[in-house]
Scaffold this active site. Structure first.
Site, PDB file in Angstrom:
ATOM      1  CG  ASP A   6      21.217  17.054 -17.200  1.00 35.25           C
ATOM      2  OD1 ASP A   6      22.408  17.263 -16.905  1.00 35.25           O
ATOM      3  OD2 ASP A   6      20.793  15.952 -17.627  1.00 35.25           O
ATOM      4  CE  LYS A  68      28.712  17.898 -15.720  1.00 37.98           C
ATOM      5  NZ  LYS A  68      27.368  17.321 -15.739  1.00 37.98           N
ATOM      6  CD  GLU A 145      25.103  15.680 -13.142  1.00 43.05           C
ATOM      7  OE1 GLU A 145      25.510  14.500 -13.185  1.00 43.05           O
ATOM      8  OE2 GLU A 145      25.603  16.592 -13.819  1.00 43.05           O
TER       9      GLU A 145
END
Ligand code: AMP
Length: 566
Positions: A6, A68, A145
């Site tokens: 992750d 990110k 996700e």
């Protein structure tokens, strides 16, 4: 073995399947989550994770977080004297996670599955894949996700068939997905979300409230030291309100050292606009899945920010019932990525299971049309693969020339939902020279193929012109060549990384420095002298002495942290 990662905006985590059970892997500090922060120390060595996060406060120009959010952009991020692309920084985080897993399991990490927000577009996905390659890893799959989260929860209770909704509010993004589990198949029915809404926005709201109470002028709020002090204070106030109806935060010295008090009710009213923004993606996903509330078996909350009581209340309001509560919302995605790794690697535990995901955005091309009065209007979006189509998918649509003796035909590729192409994301395009013919005579078949990683391939066939072309979006959206990847990988590999075995002691010094800056008076003097003592012990290089002094310093600092908010 394939590992699941992750790669989060705020924190990252690596997990694997241990005898068929998804299991998180601890980092060098024995913690499961590693802050997605990169910093340089005074010797220009790279720090990743907790040590880097400490430096966000003490050396804000030498540390970066939340990169990110910039993935897929060409932005350069300054770190000391160097500039990094967002995917370089992500690669450093990936490398650090891989090093932790290697140290823990005594096994090389080579192949990984990395999770991405469902709302990441083509360019952002490619940047994530590139980050993996730059870290020297082979990225076997990108998984959305929320799909990862659902995979984890879906396998947790494999008994009956059910439809459930995953509400994932992380640091930087919000994702909603609706999944159905039936006879061993996990099918994503719909996804939606907002890629610019996350827990960080709630922190920023708290920063604003603190700054207003201190009457800080806007210019002052953006000074690096002040901004990072505000962020630290806001983050602790926000977290305190997840536990209590009121929060009391000792502000750091850079903000004057006073106490900031806030009631949950005031904070929640200030956040009402953010809460409102969380509603529409949920409603949209429900509509796309053609589902009524009664059809949902469960609502699963994922992501650190769902710890906020106001989010739990919003979810209860939206769904008319309390959401399911799982102990570790921050681990779910990595654990789901590990399950996905098991599926990709055909792990025996998941032989029976199949995953069917959907494409999160509509993909199409631009066309021109004549309106009722015959006037030509351009920039119109023609969807080819519509959002929430099950992937892999391949669809073809035909477009034709609109003017007599048109010399060129331009084909552009867009991702988004607006009828106006210019409001969608442009992924690429190309111009073709075509034979001079009457309007409508030259036709082009445009085929879009979308794979399980969310990566698009486009084939264009213009029969009359004898053109049959595979439009490599890769090249068009700034993808990089093999040689370029190799060059950048070597450059990153050459960076000096702070030695892993010294990370623990480093953390004591980093957090000590931060405490020193936050505190005032006697307490500050104490911290200063403890740090000097510890530095002297480190120089003597006696491992036993270092261990004893480190433990003592850790306790002392922890006692002070508990005393105030720091
Ligand atoms: P994630 O990306 O899932 O790790 O989520 C990180 C986000 O969750 C950040 O914005 C954190 O501030 C937020 N968060 C983590 N723990 C809490 C908490 N106890 N209360 C409120 N927000 C939290």
């Amino acid at each position: 073995m394939i590992f699941g990662i992750d790669l989060g905006t705020t924190n990252s985590l690596i997990a694997y399947l241990k005898d068929g059970v998804p299991t998180p892997i601890p980092n060098v500090f024995g913690e499961f989550t590693t802050p997605s922060v990169v910093a340089l120390d005074e010797n220009n060595e790279i720090l990743v994770g907790r040590n880097a996060r400490e430096r966000l406060y003490t050396a804000p120009r030498q540390s970066v977080a939340s990169f990110k959010r910039l993935m897929g952009s060409t932005e350069q991020i300054a770190l000391g004297k160097r500039h990094f692309r967002p995917e370089d920084l992500s690669a450093l985080v990936l490398r650090s996670l891989a090093a932790d897993a290697e140290a823990h399991l005594n096994e090389r990490v080579e192949e990984v599955v990395i999770s991405v927000p469902a709302y990441f577009n083509d360019t952002q996905r490619k940047a994530t894949r590139l980050a993996g390659e730059l870290a020297g890893l082979s990225v076997k799959r990108l998984i959305n996700e929320p799909t990862a989260a659902a995979l984890f929860h879906g396998i947790a209770d494999r008994e009956d068939d059910a439809t459930f909704l995953v509400f994932d509010l992380g640091g930087g993004t919000f994702d909603v997905s609706i999944l159905e589990r039936f006879s061993g198949v996990m099918e994503v029915r719909a996804t939606g979300g907002d890629s610019f809404l996350g827990g960080d926005d709630f922190t920023e709201m708290m920063m604003r409230l603190i700054a207003e109470q201190l009457a800080l002028p806007p210019k002052k709020r953006t000074e690096p030291k002040i901004a990072s002090a505000l962020r630290f204070a806001a983050e602790s106030a926000k977290r305190a309100l997840s536990e209590d109806k009121e929060a009391e935060v000792q502000l750091p010295a850079a903000l004057g050292g006073s106490v900031f008090r806030i009631a949950a009710s005031d904070y929640e009213s200030a956040c009402s606009g953010l809460l409102q923004r969380l509603r529409s993606p949920v409603e949209q996903a429900m509509r796309d899945a053609r589902l009524q509330l009664a059809g949902l078996a469960e609502i699963v909350l994922v992501g650190g920010a769902t710890r906020m009581p106001m989010i739990r209340r919003l979810a209860a309001q939206l769904f008319g019932r309390l959401p399911a509560r799982y102990p570790d919302p921050d681990q779910t995605i990595a654990l789901g990525a590990a399950v996905c790794a098991g599926l990709v690697g055909r792990d025996a535990a998941f032989e029976e299971m199949v995953l069917a995901d959907v494409c999160p955005h509509s993909l199409g091309t631009s066309v021109s049309e004549r309106d009722a009065r015959g006037t030509m209007i351009g920039d119109i979006f023609l969807p080819i693969i519509e959002r929430n189509t099950v992937v892999p998918a391949s669809r073809v649509k035909t477009v034709q020339t609109v003017a007599d003796f048109q010399e060129k035909l331009r084909i552009d590729i867009y991702q988004g939902e607006s009828r106006q192409c210019s409001k969608n994301v442009h992924l690429g395009g190309m111009e073709f020279t075509i034979p001079l013919e009457k309007a409508g005579e030259v036709k082009a078949d445009i085929r879009y193929t979308y794979d399980v990683n969310g990566i698009l391939d486009v084939d264009i066939d213009i029969g009359r012109a004898g053109i049959s072309k595979n439009l490599l979006i890769k090249k068009l959206s700034g993808d990089v060549s093999e040689e370029e990847i190799e060059r950048r990988r070597l450059e990153l590999a050459e960076l000096k990384v702070h030695p892993r075995d010294q990370e623990q002691n480093r953390l004591l010094l980093e957090s000590g420095d931060r405490l020193y800056e936050h505190l005032l008076g006697d307490e500050r003097q104490f911290v200063g002298s403890w740090l000097d003592e510890f530095r002297a012990v480190l120089e003597r290089q006696d491992p036993r002495e270092i261990k004893a002094a480190g433990d003592a310093l850790k306790d002392r600092l922890a006692a002070l942290e508990r005393g105030g908010a720091w």
